[in-house]
Motif scaffolding. Structure first.
Motif, PDB file in Angstrom:
ATOM      1  N   TRP A  63       0.847  -1.194   0.000  1.00 18.42           N
ATOM      2  CA  TRP A  63       0.000   0.000   0.000  1.00 18.42           C
ATOM      3  C   TRP A  63       0.880   1.241   0.000  1.00 18.42           C
ATOM      4  N   GLU A  64       0.491   2.241  -0.767  1.00 20.43           N
ATOM      5  CA  GLU A  64       1.179   3.531  -0.777  1.00 20.43           C
ATOM      6  C   GLU A  64       0.418   4.461   0.163  1.00 20.43           C
ATOM      7  N   ILE A  65       1.168   5.195   0.971  1.00 22.28           N
ATOM      8  CA  ILE A  65       0.563   6.014   2.020  1.00 22.28           C
ATOM      9  C   ILE A  65       0.751   7.495   1.704  1.00 22.28           C
ATOM     10  N   VAL A  73      -4.721   5.553   1.794  1.00 25.44           N
ATOM     11  CA  VAL A  73      -3.981   4.323   1.509  1.00 25.44           C
ATOM     12  C   VAL A  73      -4.456   3.834   0.143  1.00 25.44           C
ATOM     13  N   VAL A  74      -3.507   3.580  -0.744  1.00 27.64           N
ATOM     14  CA  VAL A  74      -3.811   3.198  -2.118  1.00 27.64           C
ATOM     15  C   VAL A  74      -3.030   1.935  -2.458  1.00 27.64           C
ATOM     16  N   GLN A  84      -2.571  -0.308  -8.130  1.00 24.73           N
ATOM     17  CA  GLN A  84      -3.543   0.588  -8.761  1.00 24.73           C
ATOM     18  C   GLN A  84      -2.914   1.874  -9.286  1.00 24.73           C
ATOM     19  N   ILE A  85      -1.659   2.132  -8.947  1.00 24.12           N
ATOM     20  CA  ILE A  85      -0.992   3.353  -9.386  1.00 24.12           C
ATOM     21  C   ILE A  85      -0.385   3.118 -10.763  1.00 24.12           C
ATOM     22  N   VAL A  86      -0.716   4.018 -11.674  1.00 25.35           N
ATOM     23  CA  VAL A  86      -0.183   3.973 -13.032  1.00 25.35           C
ATOM     24  C   VAL A  86       0.691   5.208 -13.201  1.00 25.35           C
TER      25      VAL A  86
END
Length: 93
Positions: A7-9, A52-53, A57-59
């Motif tokens: 997860w990216e915070i 939180v991602v 899902q991040i492009v």
């Protein structure tokens, strides 16, 4: 734990208007990622909001695609303030 997703915070500080990327962590789901992010990245009460991602899902664009990605903006000179004439006598812009 190696099977948990990454997860990216992102944290929004008390003085800021935008969320800023502060790091990454592994957690089994979004709910736990949010709680872990709170414990790790806002220990001194510096944040007012957390995102939180899932990393998957991040492009993102690649540095090698710079010319292809950003070159079209150079042909749109109307986006730059130098394209417009400023009237004489205008003191505050």
């Amino acid at each position: 734990m190696n099977d948990w997703p990454l997860w990216e915070i992102f944290v929004r500080s008390q003085q800021g208007l935008a969320h800023r990327h502060v790091g990454s962590l592994h957690a089994p789901d979004a709910h736990m990622a949010l709680y872990h992010a709170r414990d790790i990245y806002t220990r001194r009460s510096e944040g007012v909001s957390l995102w939180v991602v899932p990393s998957v899902q991040i492009v993102a664009s690649q540095p090698g695609d710079k010319a292809e990605m950003f070159e079209p903006a150079r042909s749109k000179i109307y986006r730059h303030p130098t394209f417009f004439a400023v009237p004489e006598g205008l003191k505050h812009l």
